[in-house]
Design a protein around this motif. Structure first.
Motif, PDB file in Angstrom:
ATOM      1  N   THR A 132     -46.448 -80.422 -11.806  1.00  0.00           N
ATOM      2  CA  THR A 132     -46.383 -81.643 -12.611  1.00  0.00           C
ATOM      3  C   THR A 132     -46.832 -82.838 -11.771  1.00  0.00           C
ATOM      4  O   THR A 132     -46.454 -82.950 -10.591  1.00  0.00           O
ATOM      5  CB  THR A 132     -44.925 -81.870 -13.093  1.00  0.00           C
ATOM      6  N   GLU A 170     -45.170 -87.977 -14.221  1.00  0.00           N
ATOM      7  CA  GLU A 170     -44.260 -87.263 -15.145  1.00  0.00           C
ATOM      8  C   GLU A 170     -43.128 -86.543 -14.426  1.00  0.00           C
ATOM      9  O   GLU A 170     -42.276 -85.923 -15.068  1.00  0.00           O
ATOM     10  CB  GLU A 170     -45.034 -86.222 -15.970  1.00  0.00           C
ATOM     11  N   ALA A 207     -39.334 -87.219 -15.308  1.00  0.00           N
ATOM     12  CA  ALA A 207     -39.041 -86.751 -16.676  1.00  0.00           C
ATOM     13  C   ALA A 207     -39.001 -85.234 -16.721  1.00  0.00           C
ATOM     14  O   ALA A 207     -38.184 -84.629 -17.433  1.00  0.00           O
ATOM     15  CB  ALA A 207     -40.102 -87.280 -17.645  1.00  0.00           C
ATOM     16  N   GLU A 208     -39.870 -84.610 -15.934  1.00  0.00           N
ATOM     17  CA  GLU A 208     -39.897 -83.144 -15.889  1.00  0.00           C
ATOM     18  C   GLU A 208     -38.608 -82.607 -15.244  1.00  0.00           C
ATOM     19  O   GLU A 208     -38.046 -81.602 -15.713  1.00  0.00           O
ATOM     20  CB  GLU A 208     -41.141 -82.673 -15.114  1.00  0.00           C
ATOM     21  N   ASP A 255     -35.721 -84.069 -15.374  1.00  0.00           N
ATOM     22  CA  ASP A 255     -34.707 -84.226 -16.437  1.00  0.00           C
ATOM     23  C   ASP A 255     -34.787 -83.064 -17.425  1.00  0.00           C
ATOM     24  O   ASP A 255     -33.774 -82.503 -17.828  1.00  0.00           O
ATOM     25  CB  ASP A 255     -34.932 -85.536 -17.215  1.00  0.00           C
ATOM     26  N   ARG A 256     -36.024 -82.732 -17.831  1.00  0.00           N
ATOM     27  CA  ARG A 256     -36.207 -81.657 -18.817  1.00  0.00           C
ATOM     28  C   ARG A 256     -35.644 -80.339 -18.293  1.00  0.00           C
ATOM     29  O   ARG A 256     -34.905 -79.639 -18.997  1.00  0.00           O
ATOM     30  CB  ARG A 256     -37.709 -81.487 -19.130  1.00  0.00           C
ATOM     31  N   LYS A 265     -31.838 -80.254 -18.148  1.00  0.00           N
ATOM     32  CA  LYS A 265     -31.284 -80.085 -19.510  1.00  0.00           C
ATOM     33  C   LYS A 265     -31.464 -78.656 -20.005  1.00  0.00           C
ATOM     34  O   LYS A 265     -30.583 -78.083 -20.644  1.00  0.00           O
ATOM     35  CB  LYS A 265     -31.987 -81.035 -20.474  1.00  0.00           C
ATOM     36  N   LEU A 266     -32.636 -78.110 -19.701  1.00  0.00           N
ATOM     37  CA  LEU A 266     -32.984 -76.768 -20.170  1.00  0.00           C
ATOM     38  C   LEU A 266     -31.940 -75.745 -19.721  1.00  0.00           C
ATOM     39  O   LEU A 266     -31.598 -74.821 -20.461  1.00  0.00           O
ATOM     40  CB  LEU A 266     -34.364 -76.409 -19.610  1.00  0.00           C
ATOM     41  N   ASP A 281     -26.936 -80.755 -16.913  1.00  0.00           N
ATOM     42  CA  ASP A 281     -27.170 -82.208 -16.883  1.00  0.00           C
ATOM     43  C   ASP A 281     -25.865 -83.006 -16.790  1.00  0.00           C
ATOM     44  O   ASP A 281     -25.891 -84.220 -16.697  1.00  0.00           O
ATOM     45  CB  ASP A 281     -28.014 -82.656 -18.087  1.00  0.00           C
ATOM     46  N   HIS A 314     -43.566 -73.349 -16.037  1.00  0.00           N
ATOM     47  CA  HIS A 314     -43.752 -73.099 -17.475  1.00  0.00           C
ATOM     48  C   HIS A 314     -44.126 -71.645 -17.747  1.00  0.00           C
ATOM     49  O   HIS A 314     -45.161 -71.353 -18.349  1.00  0.00           O
ATOM     50  CB  HIS A 314     -44.829 -74.037 -18.059  1.00  0.00           C
TER      51      HIS A 314
END
Ligand code: ATP
Length: 238
Positions: free
Chosen positions: A109, A113, A116-117, A119-120, A123-124, A128, A155
């Protein structure tokens, strides 16, 4: 029937005189959760290392998305959508949770970004609510989930999990099973190695049983559970 996403054809690995895997044919279909089980020394980890490219086979072929990747190096396979979480956590204990994920995510990434990545990914895997502690202060289970987050940074289309619930108590095991199911619902194909049959029952749609490096049985979870020969090898009788 879903298309094959991962396939092994007659995969064989010998270490000198030791036959760690012999003529293993394995098909994993897109979107499934596939369990790879078998007693100690059955060849499960060897199969994972052959899939990821850590080992070259003595003979046999590996296909990802229909493409022959047998001679591809591990990093190329990762780019093509294959990821693994090994059994022993590969986290950096003296770094924070976010710093650990950043190390994995920055490979895939751009700078803009990246946060934000991170964070993603946090959360995934549903961690979090932990804040950003040093990783040595996380529980064993939390470190395992962090490592799953790191393995998702590329990914992947297919995620290999080597004993994802090893060393976990009942609550952490349940959390892990739910996490794996959620990731699968979001489209990830998952192959996992596990000793604990209860955990396998919670997750696997299809199961392959290895014994002495060979395929011993294959089927859906109910078939495997009710297979008398499989029960015997787990009791050490075969
Ligand atoms: P476990 O459940 O105990 O982790 P496993 O099913 O993952 O076992 P493997 O670790 O794949 O089994 O080992 C299969 C066989 O191959 C064993 O007999 C093991 O000793 C042997 N083996 C694995 N790796 C090597 C190696 N690098 N060199 C020599 N022998 C090996």
């Amino acid at each position: 029937m879903e298309k094959k996403i991962l396939e092994l054809k007659k995969i064989t690995k010998q270490f000198g005189g030791i036959k760690a895997a012999t003529d293993v044919d394995l098909v994993v279909r897109e979107g499934e959760i596939h369990g790879l089980i078998g007693p100690n020394g059955a060849g499960k980890t060897t199969i994972f290392k052959l899939i990821t490219g850590l080992y070259a086979p003595t003979y046999g072929r590996v296909y990802l998305g229909g493409k022959d990747i047998t001679r591809f190096p591990a990093h190329k396979r990762a780019q093509m959508g294959l990821s693994i979480k090994m059994q022993i956590p590969g986290v950096y204990e003296d770094l924070t949770l976010r710093e650990n994920i950043r190390i994995a995510a920055q490979l895939y990434t751009g700078k803009k970004e990246l946060e934000a990545e991170i964070d993603r990914l946090i959360k995934l895997v549903k961690i979090d609510d932990l804040g950003n502690p040093k990783v040595r202060n996380l529980s064993h289970g939390q470190q395992q989930w962090l490592e799953i987050a790191m393995s998702l940074a590329s990914h992947p289309k297919v995620l290999l999990l080597d004993e994802p619930a090893a060393g976990m108590g009942p609550e952490e095991t349940t959390f892990t099973a739910e996490l794996v199911k959620d990731l699968n619902k979001q489209g990830l194909t998952i192959v996992f190695i596990e000793h604990d049959m209860d955990f396998v029952s919670l997750l696997a749609q299809n199961v392959t049983v290895l014994h002495y490096g060979k395929i011993f049985a294959e089927g859906d979870m109910d078939e495997i559970k009710n297979n008398k020969e499989v029960q015997k090898i787990y009791l050490g009788a075969v």
